[in-house]
Design a protein around this motif. Structure first.
Motif, PDB file in Angstrom:
ATOM      1  N   PRO A  74      -8.056  -2.660 -10.591  1.00  6.74           N
ATOM      2  CA  PRO A  74      -7.182  -3.361  -9.986  1.00  6.74           C
ATOM      3  C   PRO A  74      -5.324  -3.785 -10.503  1.00  6.74           C
ATOM      4  O   PRO A  74      -4.907  -3.605 -11.050  1.00  6.74           O
ATOM      5  N   ALA A  89     -11.785  -3.993   3.066  1.00 11.56           N
ATOM      6  CA  ALA A  89     -10.439  -4.614   3.061  1.00 11.56           C
ATOM      7  C   ALA A  89     -10.097  -6.336   2.088  1.00 11.56           C
ATOM      8  O   ALA A  89      -8.864  -6.170   2.049  1.00 11.56           O
ATOM      9  N   ASP A 104      -9.393  -0.629  -2.624  1.00 15.18           N
ATOM     10  CA  ASP A 104      -8.553   0.820  -2.738  1.00 15.18           C
ATOM     11  C   ASP A 104      -8.502   1.376  -4.581  1.00 15.18           C
ATOM     12  O   ASP A 104      -8.825   2.253  -4.769  1.00 15.18           O
ATOM     13  N   ASP A 135      -0.018  -4.499  -3.377  1.00 14.30           N
ATOM     14  CA  ASP A 135      -1.181  -3.866  -3.439  1.00 14.30           C
ATOM     15  C   ASP A 135      -0.809  -2.124  -3.319  1.00 14.30           C
ATOM     16  O   ASP A 135      -1.328  -1.410  -2.135  1.00 14.30           O
ATOM     17  N   SER A 139       0.707  -0.969   0.304  1.00 13.52           N
ATOM     18  CA  SER A 139       0.317   0.103   0.388  1.00 13.52           C
ATOM     19  C   SER A 139       0.701   1.207  -0.353  1.00 13.52           C
ATOM     20  O   SER A 139       2.288   1.587  -1.646  1.00 13.52           O
ATOM     21  N   GLY A 152      -7.810  -9.219  -1.407  1.00 15.08           N
ATOM     22  CA  GLY A 152      -8.230  -7.489  -0.988  1.00 15.08           C
ATOM     23  C   GLY A 152      -6.734  -6.518  -1.512  1.00 15.08           C
ATOM     24  O   GLY A 152      -5.628  -7.149  -1.739  1.00 15.08           O
ATOM     25  N   HIS A 153      -6.550  -6.303  -0.108  1.00 14.40           N
ATOM     26  CA  HIS A 153      -5.857  -4.919  -0.519  1.00 14.40           C
ATOM     27  C   HIS A 153      -4.719  -6.227   0.748  1.00 14.40           C
ATOM     28  O   HIS A 153      -3.614  -4.930   0.416  1.00 14.40           O
ATOM     29  N   ASP A 169      -9.121  -6.156  -4.826  1.00 19.10           N
ATOM     30  CA  ASP A 169      -8.488  -4.970  -3.526  1.00 19.10           C
ATOM     31  C   ASP A 169      -9.394  -3.741  -4.166  1.00 19.10           C
ATOM     32  O   ASP A 169      -9.443  -2.679  -5.239  1.00 19.10           O
TER      33      ASP A 169
END
Length: 275
Positions: free
Chosen positions: A230, A166, A226, A128, A104, A252-253, A224
């Motif tokens: 992705p 998340a 966010d 990610d 991240s 996910g993230h 993900d």
């Protein structure tokens, strides 16, 4: 060592504060430094770390400025500042070259470190990450602004994000306790200022990838939340870094937590190629 064991905490004093980290010490391959995302701790890698050590790698995980067991108050929480911390840790441990992995927010950190100190960084892994992200729309900027304000003033929102967004697929067995710990940490006196420092930081700086010459691996969860797209972001990162891309289906993230074996399966061949 199990995925939920707590490693011994070590400390390094650097200008501005104290960093917490752990180090398996043993391992025949290139050392691997794992950096969590913002508002998280090095325990984010509690399930991936033993998989890498079992494969013979020396693994170091570091708490970021302001979180985990590192000191809370700093003048700078930017990805670039954290890059100086990582290089200082390598110096402290006497490590000439290492592989750096960032999740991240710290995806930008490992890119920065690789560009600034190419002789020290054997390879980088983006987990990610926000590097080379799509330019946000006006609506996205507004949403991010609201979310940032909520994170600063309402730690419970961080728990809600983890529980509802998340991890769209599998969750680790210790998920509830881990998320409770993240929320409790944000309520620690002084932590609001640290949270604000991350929320206002630029997690997606432009131009940094141009300085990277080392091999790179891009790992992205296919779900993900966010990123609206992705795989498109992963493609942009891979193109900018001339990197290999691995999509982890259903993740996910935080793929190192929700699918640690799949994440290890992506990392280990890359690490083996680097020697």
């Amino acid at each position: 060592m199990t995925g939920t064991s707590t490693p011994t905490t070590l400390f390094l004093d650097v200008p501005g504060g104290r960093l917490a980290y752990d180090d398996t010490v043993r391992g025949d391959g290139l050392p691997v430094v794992l950096l969590p995302g913002m508002l998280d701790s090095r325990a984010a890698y509690r399930h991936l770390r033993p998989l890498l050590t079992a494969a013979g790698h020396r693994v170091i995980t570091m708490d970021l400025r302001g979180f985990g067991e590192s000191s809370i108050a700093w003048d700078d929480y930017s990805p670039a500042a954290i890059a100086t911390d990582v290089l200082a840790l390598l110096d402290h441990l006497g490590i000439g070259r290492a592989v750096l992995a960032g999740n991240s927010y710290t995806g930008a950190t490992v890119v920065k470190a690789a560009g600034d100190a190419p002789g020290r960084v054997a390879g980088i892994v983006l987990l990610d990450a926000f590097v080379e992200n799509l330019p946000p729309t006006a609506l996205q900027r507004a949403v991010f602004g609201v979310m940032g304000t909520l994170l600063v003033h309402s730690p419970a929102f961080w728990g809600l994000y983890h529980r509802k967004m998340a991890y769209p697929g599998p969750k680790p067995a210790d998920f509830d306790g881990y998320v409770d710990g993240l929320v409790a940490a944000m309520r620690t006196p002084g932590r609001k200022a640290a949270t604000r420092g991350y929320v206002r930081g630029d997690s997606a700086p432009t131009g940094w990838t141009a300085a990277v010459t080392c091999p790179a691996l891009v790992v992205m969860g296919s779900k993900d939340p966010d990123f609206p797209k992705p795989e498109l972001v992963a493609d942009r990162q891979a193109a900018a870094l001339k990197a290999r891309k691995v999509m982890i289906e259903g993740s996910g993230h935080y793929p190192m937590a929700d699918q640690p074996q799949a994440t290890a399966d992506a990392l280990l061949p890359f690490l083996a190629e680097l020697g």
